[in-house]
Design a protein around this motif. Structure first.
Motif, PDB file in Angstrom:
ATOM      1  N   SER A  62       0.861  -1.183   0.000  1.00  0.00           N
ATOM      2  CA  SER A  62       0.000   0.000   0.000  1.00  0.00           C
ATOM      3  C   SER A  62       0.893   1.228   0.000  1.00  0.00           C
ATOM      4  N   MET A  63       0.298   2.408   0.051  1.00  0.00           N
ATOM      5  CA  MET A  63       1.086   3.630   0.030  1.00  0.00           C
ATOM      6  C   MET A  63       1.938   3.767   1.284  1.00  0.00           C
ATOM      7  N   HIS A  94       0.053  -9.210 -11.630  1.00  0.00           N
ATOM      8  CA  HIS A  94      -0.100  -7.773 -11.856  1.00  0.00           C
ATOM      9  C   HIS A  94       0.256  -6.972 -10.596  1.00  0.00           C
ATOM     10  N   TYR A  95       0.783  -7.676  -9.586  1.00  0.00           N
ATOM     11  CA  TYR A  95       1.048  -7.019  -8.304  1.00  0.00           C
ATOM     12  C   TYR A  95       2.206  -6.025  -8.381  1.00  0.00           C
ATOM     13  N   TYR A  96       3.063  -6.181  -9.363  1.00  0.00           N
ATOM     14  CA  TYR A  96       4.245  -5.319  -9.465  1.00  0.00           C
ATOM     15  C   TYR A  96       3.927  -3.962 -10.106  1.00  0.00           C
ATOM     16  N   GLU A  97       2.791  -3.846 -10.776  1.00  0.00           N
ATOM     17  CA  GLU A  97       2.533  -2.673 -11.613  1.00  0.00           C
ATOM     18  C   GLU A  97       2.461  -1.366 -10.821  1.00  0.00           C
ATOM     19  N   ASP A  98       1.759  -1.374  -9.691  1.00  0.00           N
ATOM     20  CA  ASP A  98       1.658  -0.148  -8.893  1.00  0.00           C
ATOM     21  C   ASP A  98       3.026   0.289  -8.374  1.00  0.00           C
ATOM     22  N   LEU A  99       3.864  -0.682  -8.010  1.00  0.00           N
ATOM     23  CA  LEU A  99       5.210  -0.364  -7.546  1.00  0.00           C
ATOM     24  C   LEU A  99       6.027   0.315  -8.644  1.00  0.00           C
ATOM     25  N   ARG A 101       4.942   2.078 -11.185  1.00  0.00           N
ATOM     26  CA  ARG A 101       4.448   3.455 -11.397  1.00  0.00           C
ATOM     27  C   ARG A 101       4.958   4.389 -10.302  1.00  0.00           C
ATOM     28  N   ARG A 102       4.889   3.941  -9.047  1.00  0.00           N
ATOM     29  CA  ARG A 102       5.327   4.788  -7.940  1.00  0.00           C
ATOM     30  C   ARG A 102       6.835   5.051  -8.001  1.00  0.00           C
ATOM     31  N   SER A 155       0.615   1.496 -21.771  1.00  0.00           N
ATOM     32  CA  SER A 155      -0.476   2.423 -21.496  1.00  0.00           C
ATOM     33  C   SER A 155      -1.079   2.851 -22.834  1.00  0.00           C
TER      34      SER A 155
END
Length: 469
Positions: A62-63, A94-99, A101-102, A155
């Motif tokens: 999470s953040m 797909h768990y790595y995608e947010d990491l 981007r951040r 994207s």
């Protein structure tokens, strides 16, 4: 000195990575390996020489977790006087995608590592075990060896098209499974409904009442009159009246076959297949829903595809909207590729070549080291073109004459289409053919709705070249 894709053994990707290291200096790099998961990630911090600066630790997905690892990275960066941070993340679902981007937003250099690459690195450690700590070491080793890619996540329209086409493929697979279950239920309810073997003049022939088991007439009968007793209650006269009333267009031979098969059916009485009848209705409802969902998806895919640069390949006979959209979506953004052979390798349809000394090279099967969805659509494209494109059909027949198996020939034609599509999209050119009866407008009208034919001409066909076609 200019570093081109030919200067490095790993091509353009390797050249960019080598130049990055030269510009920054390996002594100024901080390496962070992250093993992504659904709820809790695990990370380790090293220098570029593999010395562990921070032992493996966990942080939540999470953040708050990202802020925690960011603080640790910044502390180590300042403590050891590092200028740049390289974050290696394995493509876990797909768990790595947010990491990713951040990490991009805070200026970290991200290396995305394929899971197959880390598996090979674990083997190199001569350890059969698989733990989070070993995975982190494998990620670090992959970075040190220049593995992975610095490309950002997909994207835009191409990424959206890929999600839509893959969603459609899942629905189609589910539709096939549902149809197979319907076949199974009908085997219990009315075994002969799907046909039976009959001896005619000493030869066994398979006779079916319906040419298409999932056509309009057959589906209506399965939903309303699925059991032999239902057919016998109607009789030939009743079936004809039903056909006229419901516009089923049942032929006389179909009606006679249905009645004959119903009389001789080996199936149980209707009372004994009550559960099967209930389940059959459920599966038919599910099939109707899937068909509607697929239809809506295909319309959405068509509307989006015609707006992309990949729509140029719709000018190729034998390439439909869905097939073309899937091919383009799996190819992705081609701007990062210098030649079509790289796309063929990404699909895993490149032939394995073995050669040693002065011997002639031997060609084995395809590598299958690329993306499976991409490889599957290459096969489907080759199959379609081998039947529906006159020029590709000639090449297919030539391959068969040379002794190629059917599947091998389909892959070869699919690879040829990748090369053609790469050239057409990169140069934004329409299909060039020697066919005298080829008309672009006619070809597009077979594939697109009227509004999208107009949109295609407005977006992709110039007044000088397109309107004359």
């Amino acid at each position: 000195m200019v570093y081109t894709s030919l200067n490095h053994i790993q091509g353009k990707k390797g050249s960019r990575w080598a130049q990055f290291l030269r510009d920054i200096g390996t002594e100024n790099l901080l390496v962070v390996a992250i093993d992504a998961a659904k709820f809790t990630h695990k990370a380790m911090v090293c220098n570029f020489y593999g010395d562990i600066l921070v032992k493996p630790f966990e942080f939540d997905a999470s953040m708050t977790g990202f802020d925690a690892i960011k603080r640790i990275i910044e502390i180590e960066k300042e403590k050891h006087g590092k200028e740049k941070v390289i974050v290696g993340i394995e493509t876990t679902g797909h768990y790595y995608e947010d990491l990713v981007r951040r990490c991009h937003t805070v200026g970290y250099h991200v290396r995305i590592i394929n899971a197959a690459t880390t598996a090979q690195e674990r083997q190199a450690l001569l350890n059969w075990a698989k733990t989070d700590n070993l995975d982190l070491m494998a990620i670090v080793q992959s970075i040190l060896h220049g593995r992975g890619t610095s490309s950002e996540l997909s994207s835009g329209k191409v990424y959206t098209l890929q999600k839509l086409t893959r969603a459609r493929r899942e629905l189609v697979n589910e539709q096939t499974m549902t149809q197979n279950l319907i076949r199974m239920h009908m085997d219990h309810i009315f075994r002969e409904y799907q046909g039976k073997s009959i001896w005619i003049k000493g030869k066994r022939e398979h006779i079916k009442p319906f040419s298409d088991l999932f056509g309009k007439a057959s589906l209506f009968m399965m939903r309303n009159y699925p059991h032999p007793s239902d057919i016998l209650a109607l009789g030939e006269a009743g079936l004809r009246k039903l056909s006229i009333r419901e516009n089923l267009k049942l032929r006389d031979d179909c009606i006679k076959t249905l009645v004959e098969f119903a009389k001789e059916s080996i199936s149980q009485s209707k009372d004994h297949v009550e559960v099967e009848l209930f389940l059959l209705t459920q599966k038919l409802d599910r099939l109707d829903l899937l068909k509607e969902q697929i239809k809506v998806l295909e319309e959405k895919i068509e509307d989006l595809f015609v707006e992309t640069e990949g729509a140029m390949i719709l000018s190729v006979p034998g390439i439909g909207v869905v097939t073309g959209a899937e091919l383009f979506a799996e190819m992705g953004e081609i701007s990062d590729f210098t030649h079509a052979g790289q796309l063929i390798k990404m699909a895993g349809t490149n032939p394995i070549v073995k050669q040693s000394g002065g011997r002639k090279p031997t060609y084995y099967g395809i590598s299958k080291q690329g993306r499976r969805p991409f490889r599957n659509i290459v096969y489907q494209v080759g199959k379609s073109l081998s039947t529906n494109n006159p020029e590709m059909k000639e090449k297919y027949l030539a391959l068969k004459d040379r002794g190629k198996l059917t599947g091998q020939a389909y892959i070869a034609i699919g690879n040829r289409m990748i090369r053609l599509a790469f050239s057409m999209i990169r140069n934004q050119t329409l299909y060039q053919t020697r066919q005298e009866n080829y008309v672009l407008l006619k070809e597009l009208s077979k594939k697109l709705r009227t509004k999208n034919v107009k949109k295609f001409y407005e977006k992709h066909v110039s007044l000088s070249s397109g309107l004359s076609a």
